[in-house]
Design an enzyme around this catalytic site. Structure first.
Site, PDB file in Angstrom:
ATOM      1  N   ASP A 152       0.729  -1.326   0.083  1.00  0.00           N
ATOM      2  CA  ASP A 152       0.139   0.207  -0.002  1.00  0.00           C
ATOM      3  C   ASP A 152       0.702   1.143  -0.065  1.00  0.00           C
ATOM      4  O   ASP A 152       0.587   2.014   0.829  1.00  0.00           O
ATOM      5  CB  ASP A 152      -0.991   0.006   1.243  1.00  0.00           C
ATOM      6  CG  ASP A 152      -1.921   0.993   0.908  1.00  0.00           C
ATOM      7  OD1 ASP A 152      -2.119   1.509   0.020  1.00  0.00           O
ATOM      8  OD2 ASP A 152      -2.642   1.510   2.150  1.00  0.00           O
ATOM      9  N   ASP A 295      -1.748   8.875  10.540  1.00  0.00           N
ATOM     10  CA  ASP A 295      -2.456   8.253   9.252  1.00  0.00           C
ATOM     11  C   ASP A 295      -3.773   7.652   9.853  1.00  0.00           C
ATOM     12  O   ASP A 295      -3.921   7.098  11.063  1.00  0.00           O
ATOM     13  CB  ASP A 295      -1.721   7.058   8.701  1.00  0.00           C
ATOM     14  CG  ASP A 295      -1.915   6.239   7.636  1.00  0.00           C
ATOM     15  OD1 ASP A 295      -2.638   7.136   6.533  1.00  0.00           O
ATOM     16  OD2 ASP A 295      -2.572   5.140   7.686  1.00  0.00           O
ATOM     17  N   GLU A 337      -5.050  13.009   9.548  1.00  0.00           N
ATOM     18  CA  GLU A 337      -5.384  12.766   8.123  1.00  0.00           C
ATOM     19  C   GLU A 337      -6.840  12.002   8.317  1.00  0.00           C
ATOM     20  O   GLU A 337      -7.006  10.706   8.713  1.00  0.00           O
ATOM     21  CB  GLU A 337      -4.459  11.486   7.509  1.00  0.00           C
ATOM     22  CG  GLU A 337      -4.573  11.451   6.005  1.00  0.00           C
ATOM     23  CD  GLU A 337      -5.326  10.051   5.439  1.00  0.00           C
ATOM     24  OE1 GLU A 337      -5.662   9.713   4.820  1.00  0.00           O
ATOM     25  OE2 GLU A 337      -5.243   9.059   6.481  1.00  0.00           O
ATOM     26  N   ARG A 526      -4.771   4.555  -7.737  1.00  0.00           N
ATOM     27  CA  ARG A 526      -3.942   5.673  -7.331  1.00  0.00           C
ATOM     28  C   ARG A 526      -2.449   5.895  -7.800  1.00  0.00           C
ATOM     29  O   ARG A 526      -1.794   6.663  -7.760  1.00  0.00           O
ATOM     30  CB  ARG A 526      -3.954   5.723  -5.677  1.00  0.00           C
ATOM     31  CG  ARG A 526      -5.059   5.912  -5.187  1.00  0.00           C
ATOM     32  CD  ARG A 526      -5.147   5.663  -3.635  1.00  0.00           C
ATOM     33  NE  ARG A 526      -4.851   4.335  -3.170  1.00  0.00           N
ATOM     34  CZ  ARG A 526      -4.690   3.949  -2.041  1.00  0.00           C
ATOM     35  NH1 ARG A 526      -4.765   4.680  -0.853  1.00  0.00           N
ATOM     36  NH2 ARG A 526      -4.348   2.525  -1.804  1.00  0.00           N
TER      37      ARG A 526
HETATM   38  C1  GLC Z   1      -4.111   6.649   4.382  1.00  0.00           C
HETATM   39  C2  GLC Z   1      -3.163   6.675   3.230  1.00  0.00           C
HETATM   40  C3  GLC Z   1      -3.482   5.758   2.168  1.00  0.00           C
HETATM   41  C4  GLC Z   1      -3.676   4.233   2.941  1.00  0.00           C
HETATM   42  C5  GLC Z   1      -4.343   4.436   4.035  1.00  0.00           C
HETATM   43  C6  GLC Z   1      -4.153   3.248   4.863  1.00  0.00           C
HETATM   44  O1  GLC Z   1      -5.445   6.842   4.127  1.00  0.00           O
HETATM   45  O2  GLC Z   1      -3.166   7.943   2.893  1.00  0.00           O
HETATM   46  O3  GLC Z   1      -2.640   5.877   1.356  1.00  0.00           O
HETATM   47  O4  GLC Z   1      -4.012   3.603   1.710  1.00  0.00           O
HETATM   48  O5  GLC Z   1      -4.274   5.313   5.111  1.00  0.00           O
HETATM   49  O6  GLC Z   1      -2.719   3.255   5.545  1.00  0.00           O
HETATM   50  C1  GLC Z   2     -10.363   5.961   3.330  1.00  0.00           C
HETATM   51  C2  GLC Z   2      -9.707   6.538   4.428  1.00  0.00           C
HETATM   52  C3  GLC Z   2      -8.488   7.802   3.826  1.00  0.00           C
HETATM   53  C4  GLC Z   2      -7.908   7.325   2.820  1.00  0.00           C
HETATM   54  C5  GLC Z   2      -8.435   6.687   1.870  1.00  0.00           C
HETATM   55  C6  GLC Z   2      -7.513   5.944   0.908  1.00  0.00           C
HETATM   56  O1  GLC Z   2     -11.178   6.904   2.680  1.00  0.00           O
HETATM   57  O2  GLC Z   2     -10.544   7.310   5.167  1.00  0.00           O
HETATM   58  O3  GLC Z   2      -7.973   8.201   4.866  1.00  0.00           O
HETATM   59  O4  GLC Z   2      -7.231   8.520   2.208  1.00  0.00           O
HETATM   60  O5  GLC Z   2      -9.470   5.518   2.382  1.00  0.00           O
HETATM   61  O6  GLC Z   2      -8.145   5.699  -0.340  1.00  0.00           O
END
Ligand code: GLC
Ligand code: GLC
Length: 655
Positions: A152, A295, A337, A526
């Site tokens: 990921d 995160d 985040e 992505r």
């Molecule tokens: C956050 C990151 C995303 C990742 C997810 C799981 O949303 O930005 O790229 O897939 O967390 O860690």
């Molecule tokens: C979910 C999470 C976000 C992340 C995304 C990854 O929506 O809430 O944190 O960016 O997944 O696609």
């Protein structure tokens, strides 16, 4: 006696018991560095009541609470005592100026170490480039050890203490942090704390049947609990795997995996998990991180019968982490985040929780306005949802390594006579390039056939029309795309908060479709906006004044310089303005006793703001647009070309 009183008394009593034991454990270190020890004591005492209250609320009911508490405080002391001197100096500076990040000098960038520069060493060689852009904040995407193949993008961490050997070593990371710091750049790293990879030592021990570590995760022998939870859970990666649990044949158990199947959610109801993660966090802090990106904050606490997002305990946990940083690494800030409903995003932001937060609402609504050419939803939402508590700031961005989700409040939309669901599906169609007249070239991400939900991948330039324009060799379209890109940047650079540039976008990088032939990436669109930086190409466009990429880069660098010269951009006082024209987004920035009036035209046609309004909101009768240096007067309407943006200040030279 009230609960608060009781907690206060228990906190005092616990510290009375703990402190002498700490003094014994750390006697030698304290004698060797009495000043440091005093600072530790002062900070611990300052934080103690809050920290104790949070922890007893979370874990007070567990038989081993006091044991974990003592271990954690010991870990904090050890971490502080071994904190590098340059960071201790920084701690003192930041404690004296806790809102340093509200300065207009702040400009953020983010990149993947491997894709941008190969290795940490390679990244060091790019410092001149970061300085040319004017960056003062650099977020390096996850660089810790993680599984080979799909990880990921590093968000599956196998060790919080070892850098991925392909990128470098932890020693190199600390050195680089210090070097960045010398150049005025704060290092930002992730704390991926909702889950570990299934190759983390704790997960491996759990797989081997070690009871202590099985309790670090959520493991279930059959479907009864997973089914019960799933009744109310949202699916995050529905095209990867349905539901939120993964069956592991090797251990014959279901594992909670909110994201990918190899990302095992940690069980924060277990105090041993919190304690272990505090230690990992403080280790990361001491490697030189100034801003820690927390995160996936929304997911860290599970409660049956809820969507297991944004639970009250999630806040308590983050506040308790915050409290430990105040004690042992006070220079470090948290950035949340939370890509969730705007009310929930807001709930993580405060000096005692996360001082910084991504602003996904502004991000999504800038794209929404670009598609509709109308600013009503943007304007309405910002009016009610931009203001933050003292001592905090937004991190404003256009693109990141993630997808765009159409976050906005449904009632905000209805207020503006917009049907929220219909609008989201319009936005998806528009950014997938399927809507007539669309300029965008997005790719769909995690389309959920059950709910009709979808999100959008793509680079800033491809979503704003540059890819299509280049392919059709439309000069005029190209010009419009460049204008759109710079207009969006002009907003995140002036609206208040830290602007954050996803590196690659500063030069208008287009979508890169080759991810589709990579076995580990093909299922995750992505990667279309995560290309490897091509420095040969970059050099060539930097030297080609006719290239639209060149226009984007030079335009952006100029905007960044202008931002830094505007004291009005300091702080987070922003007043949104009725421009009287549905295509014009306007606000006044107040900072350091100065005013800056920003107006941006979201339409591809010329627009006007009438002179009356200009006299009410404008910076004065005689004023100047610092973008074009044009001088203007408030007896005439303000005329903006397609996608033009103006930064207006009072013209002190006029009589
Ligand atoms: C956050 C990151 C995303 C990742 C997810 C799981 O949303 O930005 O790229 O897939 O967390 O860690
Ligand atoms: C979910 C999470 C976000 C992340 C995304 C990854 O929506 O809430 O944190 O960016 O997944 O696609």
């Amino acid at each position: 006696m009230t609960d608060a009183n009781q907690v206060q008394q228990q906190a005092a009593l616990s510290l009375e018991r703990l402190w002498p034991r700490l003094e014994i454990t750390f006697r030698d270190a304290a004698n060797a560095a009495p000043d440091d020890w005093c600072k530790f004591e002062r900070r611990l005492r300052n934080e103690w009541e809050r920290l104790f209250g949070l922890l007893i609320g979370l874990y007070g009911g567990q038989y081993d609470f006091f044991y974990h508490l003592e271990e954690m405080v010991g870990a904090a002391a050890r971490s502080w005592l071994t904190r590098p001197t340059w960071l201790k100096r920084l701690d003192a500076r930041r404690e004296a100026d806790p809102v340093w990040f509200q300065s207009q000098m702040m400009v953020g960038g983010m990149c993947y170490v491997d894709l941008f520069a190969g290795t940490l060493r390679g990244l060091r060689d790019r410092i001149p480039y970061f300085k040319k852009l004017g960056l003062t904040y650099l977020h390096l995407m996850p660089l810790f050890e993680s599984p080979n193949g799909n990880s990921d993008g590093g968000y599956a961490v196998s060790s919080y203490r070892r850098v991925n050997p392909r990128l470098g070593t932890i020693g190199e990371l600390s050195k680089l942090a210090q070097e960045f710091h010398k150049h005025g750049i704060s290092l930002v790293l992730d704390f991926v704390f909702n889950h570990t990879s299934d190759e983390h030592e704790w997960a491996l021990r759990a797989q081997a049947g070690d009871y202590e570590y099985e309790r670090f995760y959520f493991l279930f022998p059959d479907r009864s609990m997973p089914d019960a939870y799933e009744r109310t859970l949202r699916e995050i990666f529905p095209t990867v795997r349905r539901g939120s649990f993964t069956w592991r044949e090797d251990i014959r158990k279901w594992v909670w995996t909110t994201f990918n199947s190899f990302q095992w959610d940690l069980n924060y109801a277990n105090p041993a998990v919190f304690r272990a993660m505090v230690e990992e966090m403080l280790f990361i802090a001491n490697s030189g991180v100034e801003i820690l990106r927390l995160d996936a904050v929304a997911f860290i606490w599970k409660r049956l019968g809820t969507n297991c997002e944004n639970q009250p305990e999630a806040h308590q946990i983050i506040q308790a982490f915050n409290s430990f940083t105040r004690i042992a690494a006070p220079a470090m800030l948290f950035k949340s985040e939370a890509i969730v409903h705007p009310d929930d995003v807001m709930s993580y932001i405060s000096p005692g929780e996360c001082q910084l937060s991504y602003n996904p609402l502004l991000m999504a609504l800038l794209w929404e306005s670009l598609a509709t050419r109308e600013v009503k939803l943007l304007d309405h939402s910002m009016r009610n949802r931009f203001r933050l508590p003292q001592g905090t700031a937004w991190v404003n961005y256009l693109r990141s390594h993630d997808d765009i989700g159409w976050t906005f409040d449904d009632n905000d939309a209805r207020w503006e006579w917009i049907d929220p669901d219909g609008h989201r599906s319009f936005l998806n169609q528009f950014y997938l390039g399927r809507f007539p007249g669309s300029f965008a070239r997005g790719v769909s991400f995690q389309e959920n056939p059950a709910t009709g939900d979808a999100r959008i991948s793509g680079t800033l330039a491809s979503l704003a029309g540059l890819e299509q324009a280049i392919q059709s060799a439309g000069e005029q379209q190209m010009e419009l795309a460049v204008r759109r890109i710079l207009m969006l940047h002009s907003i995140i650079l002036s609206i208040g908060g830290i602007p954050l540039i996803y590196l690659g976008d500063e030069i208008g990088t287009l979508n890169e479709y080759s991810f589709a032939s990579d076995l580990y990436k093909v299922d995750d669109s992505r990667w279309v906006h995560r290309p490897k930086a091509d420095w040969v190409w970059r050099d060539s466009v930097e030297n080609d004044p006719d290239s639209p990429h060149n226009h984007i880069l030079t335009g952006l660098v100029q905007l960044i310089e202008l931002r830094k010269q505007q004291p009005a951009i300091y702080g987070n006082e922003t007043e949104f303005v009725e421009t009287g024209n549905g295509h014009l987004f306007g606000y006044v920035r107040h900072g350091g006793g100065h005013r800056l009036f920003v107006v941006a035209n979201f339409s591809d046609l010329p627009q006007e703001m009438d002179a009356d309004r200009l006299r009410v909101y404008g910076p004065g009768f005689n004023f100047r647009d610092i973008i074009t240096t044009q001088t203007l007067t408030a007896d005439q309407p303000l005329r903006l070309a397609p996608y033009q943006y103006m930064w207006l200040v009072v013209d002190s030279t006029a009589s």
